[in-house]
Structures are given as C-alpha cells and as structure tokens.
Design an enzyme around this catalytic site. Structure first.
Site, mmCIF file in Angstrom:
data_model
loop_
_atom_site.group_PDB
_atom_site.id
_atom_site.type_symbol
_atom_site.label_atom_id
_atom_site.label_comp_id
_atom_site.label_asym_id
_atom_site.label_seq_id
_atom_site.Cartn_x
_atom_site.Cartn_y
_atom_site.Cartn_z
ATOM 1 N N ASP A 21 -8.475 11.527 0.825
ATOM 2 C CA ASP A 21 -8.114 10.723 2.001
ATOM 3 C C ASP A 21 -9.031 10.859 3.135
ATOM 4 O OD1 ASP A 21 -6.288 9.178 3.467
ATOM 5 O OD2 ASP A 21 -5.398 10.836 4.218
ATOM 6 N N ASN A 69 0.371 2.401 -1.696
ATOM 7 C CA ASN A 69 -1.052 1.811 -1.396
ATOM 8 C C ASN A 69 -0.763 0.174 -1.630
ATOM 9 O OD1 ASN A 69 -2.987 4.553 -2.170
ATOM 10 N ND2 ASN A 69 -2.055 4.014 -0.047
HETATM 11 C C1 IPE Z 1 -2.730 9.228 -0.230
HETATM 12 O O1 IPE Z 1 -3.361 8.643 0.884
HETATM 13 C C2 IPE Z 1 -2.778 8.045 -1.492
HETATM 14 C C3 IPE Z 1 -4.211 8.419 -1.749
HETATM 15 C C4 IPE Z 1 -5.238 9.050 -1.432
HETATM 16 C C5 IPE Z 1 -4.472 7.691 -2.894
HETATM 17 P P1 IPE Z 1 -2.715 7.566 1.963
HETATM 18 O O2 IPE Z 1 -3.672 7.374 3.067
HETATM 19 O O3 IPE Z 1 -2.093 6.466 1.127
HETATM 20 O O4 IPE Z 1 -1.584 8.495 2.396
HETATM 21 P P2 IPE Z 1 -0.762 8.505 3.915
HETATM 22 O O5 IPE Z 1 -0.050 7.087 3.841
HETATM 23 O O6 IPE Z 1 -1.761 8.508 4.820
HETATM 24 O O7 IPE Z 1 0.496 9.382 3.780
HETATM 25 C C1 IPE Z 2 -7.989 7.178 0.822
HETATM 26 O O1 IPE Z 2 -8.621 6.943 2.155
HETATM 27 C C2 IPE Z 2 -8.119 6.089 -0.234
HETATM 28 C C3 IPE Z 2 -6.865 5.457 -0.708
HETATM 29 C C4 IPE Z 2 -5.726 5.553 -0.072
HETATM 30 C C5 IPE Z 2 -7.011 4.493 -1.558
HETATM 31 P P1 IPE Z 2 -7.823 5.707 3.230
HETATM 32 O O2 IPE Z 2 -8.048 4.505 2.796
HETATM 33 O O3 IPE Z 2 -6.242 6.091 2.912
HETATM 34 O O4 IPE Z 2 -8.531 6.215 4.280
HETATM 35 P P2 IPE Z 2 -7.701 6.375 5.764
HETATM 36 O O5 IPE Z 2 -6.839 7.602 5.341
HETATM 37 O O6 IPE Z 2 -7.048 5.248 6.292
HETATM 38 O O7 IPE Z 2 -8.866 6.895 6.614
HETATM 39 MG MG MG Z 3 -5.350 7.522 4.096
#
Ligand code: IPE
Ligand code: IPE
Ligand code: MG
Length: 246
Positions: A21, A69
């Site tokens: 993340d 997502n």
């Molecule tokens: C969790 O990250 C999913 C992945 C790392 C693929 P998110 O960024 O989607 O999670 P939330 O929404 O902050 O909980």
């Molecule tokens: C994790 O990084 C990757 C995916 C969930 C696909 P994020 O895209 O969630 O990045 P933040 O959490 O918004 O910084």
């Molecule tokens: Mg995230």
C-alpha cells in the site's frame, strides 16, 4: 543496519503475505500522478521477490488489486491493468531463471482479457518450477473468496456429494482460491495504515501482523529483514501457554 545474515535461518516464516500500500501517496509526495507510484511499486515487487528467493522463503503472496479497487477512477484501473501486462511480460524470464512458480488468487476471470491471457500464460509456463511460489492476489477479496467457497459447498451438499456434518475446516479450505497455500505466518502492510482491507481473512487467523510506515515503492530488503526479525522475536503460542511451548 541489519542484513539477511542477521536472520535465524531455522525460524523463517514459511508464508509471507504483503499488502503493498501507498503507491498513490508516494507519487503525490513527488508531485506526480498516482500511476508513477504504481510503476515504482512494480520495482519494489521485483526487489522483494529477489530478497525472498535469497532467503528461500517458500511462499510469498502479494495483494496487487482488490475487489474494491474496481471502484477507483477508470483511468487508474486501466493503467494498473496495462502495468500488470507489462510486468508479467517483463518478469517471465526472471521467474524462470529463479525457478519461481507464479500463481494467482481472486476472481481472475473478471480481469480484462489481455491481463487474463498474459497471467494464465505465465502461470502455466512456470507451473513446473520447484522454487518459491509467488501468488498475486488480483481482483481478490476475502469475503468474495469465502462466499464462492460457500456456494460451491452448498451445491455439493445439494447433490449429495458431501453431507453437512462432514464440512470441516479442511473442506472449507479446499474450496478457497488460496487452497494451495499454507496459513500466513507473517503479514506485512506498508504505508502506515493498520487494517487488513479484505485480505486473506481465513488464512491470517494466526498470522503475526507487521505494519510499517513506509510507502510501498520505498520498501526494500532492509525493511523486509526488520519485519522478519520482529517476527522471529515473537512467541507464537497458538492459544497455549508460554510454559507449554518450552
Ligand atoms: C489494499 O489497499 C489493496 C491493495 C494493496 C491491492 P487499498 O489502498 O485499496 O486499501 P484501503 O482502501 O486503503 O483500505
Ligand atoms: C497500493 O497503493 C496499490 C493498489 C491498491 C493497487 P495505493 O494505490 O492504494 O496508494 P495509496 O494508498 O492511495 O497511497
Ligand atoms: Mg491504498
């Protein structure tokens, strides 16, 4: 500074799972688009896989795209899917050279055709590899995984293939996407968020959790070593008392 040498080789986690993340925030900090963060996140994946190979960790599972997502802006989803195809093409050789088996968990038939095709191709080409198993959680949601398992079991009950009394934890596990994986030993989440976000709920029942305040694109071998050191310093009691373990 710790290195791989500082780890106790007899007490390594067998299954490490990572919630990768913080790509978006990493990019934002640099005044760039979120996509830039995802691109750099792909580099962190390669580094982490390489470190786990060196450590001979048998199972590494990476949360790459959740069922939730799909609700992100279309442009971001499209770019993530494109990046995935590029990464799969680019990494095949590395996987073969390192004897890595690629697997996937999730509702992978909901992925765009191109991604699905590339993914299943890499999975089948690396199927016979005998080293580490790297599993990508794609279009993965733990509740969806459990729901699907319940539906499959219900159909078997209806058709008298299995009776309700015989539904035990093993039967449930067999019907999960992640049936081929052992329970998670160490779950790492980057970016400072302390939540699970619908990842491997069944499989983390007794996992050690490790949250680190580093965005995924910055995650490196040093961080991994620190996570495993923390894991090695914990006493996993599985409900027993400390005295019973010794
Ligand atoms: C969790 O990250 C999913 C992945 C790392 C693929 P998110 O960024 O989607 O999670 P939330 O929404 O902050 O909980
Ligand atoms: C994790 O990084 C990757 C995916 C969930 C696909 P994020 O895209 O969630 O990045 P933040 O959490 O918004 O910084
Ligand atoms: Mg995230």
């Amino acid at each position: 500074m710790y290195t791989l040498e500082d780890l106790n080789k007899d007490k390594l986690p067998k299954h490490v799972a990572i919630i990768m993340d913080g790509n978006g925030r990493w990019a934002k900090e640099r005044g760039k688009l979120r996509v830039f963060g995802h691109e750099n996140g792909a580099e962190a994946v390669r580094r982490t896989v390489d470190s786990c190979v060196k450590l001979e960790i048998p199972f590494l599972t990476l949360y790459a795209f959740s069922t939730e997502n799909w609700n992100r802006p279309k442009m971001e989803v499209d770019t993530l899917m494109k990046l995935l195809v590029t990464a799969l093409k680019k990494e095949l050789q590395n996987l073969q050279e390192k004897n890595i088996r690629l697997k996937a968990i999730g509702k992978i038939d909901s992925l765009p055709k191109k991604v699905y095709k590339e993914l299943t191709e890499v999975i089948s080409k690396t199927e016979k590899n005998t080293g580490m198993t790297v599993t990508l959680a794609l279009s993965y949601g733990s509740r969806e995984e459990i729901k699907t398992a319940v539906q499959e079991i219900a159909v078997k009950v209806k058709n008298n293939i299995i009776s309700p009394e015989n539904i035990d934890e093993d039967v449930i596990n067999t019907h999960l996407y992640a049936h081929f994986l052992p329970d998670v030993d160490l779950l790492i989440r980057t970016s400072g968020e302390c939540r699970i976000s619908n990842f491997l709920l069944w499989q983390i029942a007794y996992a050690e959790l490790y949250f680190i305040d580093v965005f995924w694109p910055d995650f490196n071998e040093q961080h991994l070593v620190e996570a495993i050191l923390s894991y090695q310093n914990r006493e996993r009691r599985f409900g027993k008392t400390s005295e019973q373990l010794n």
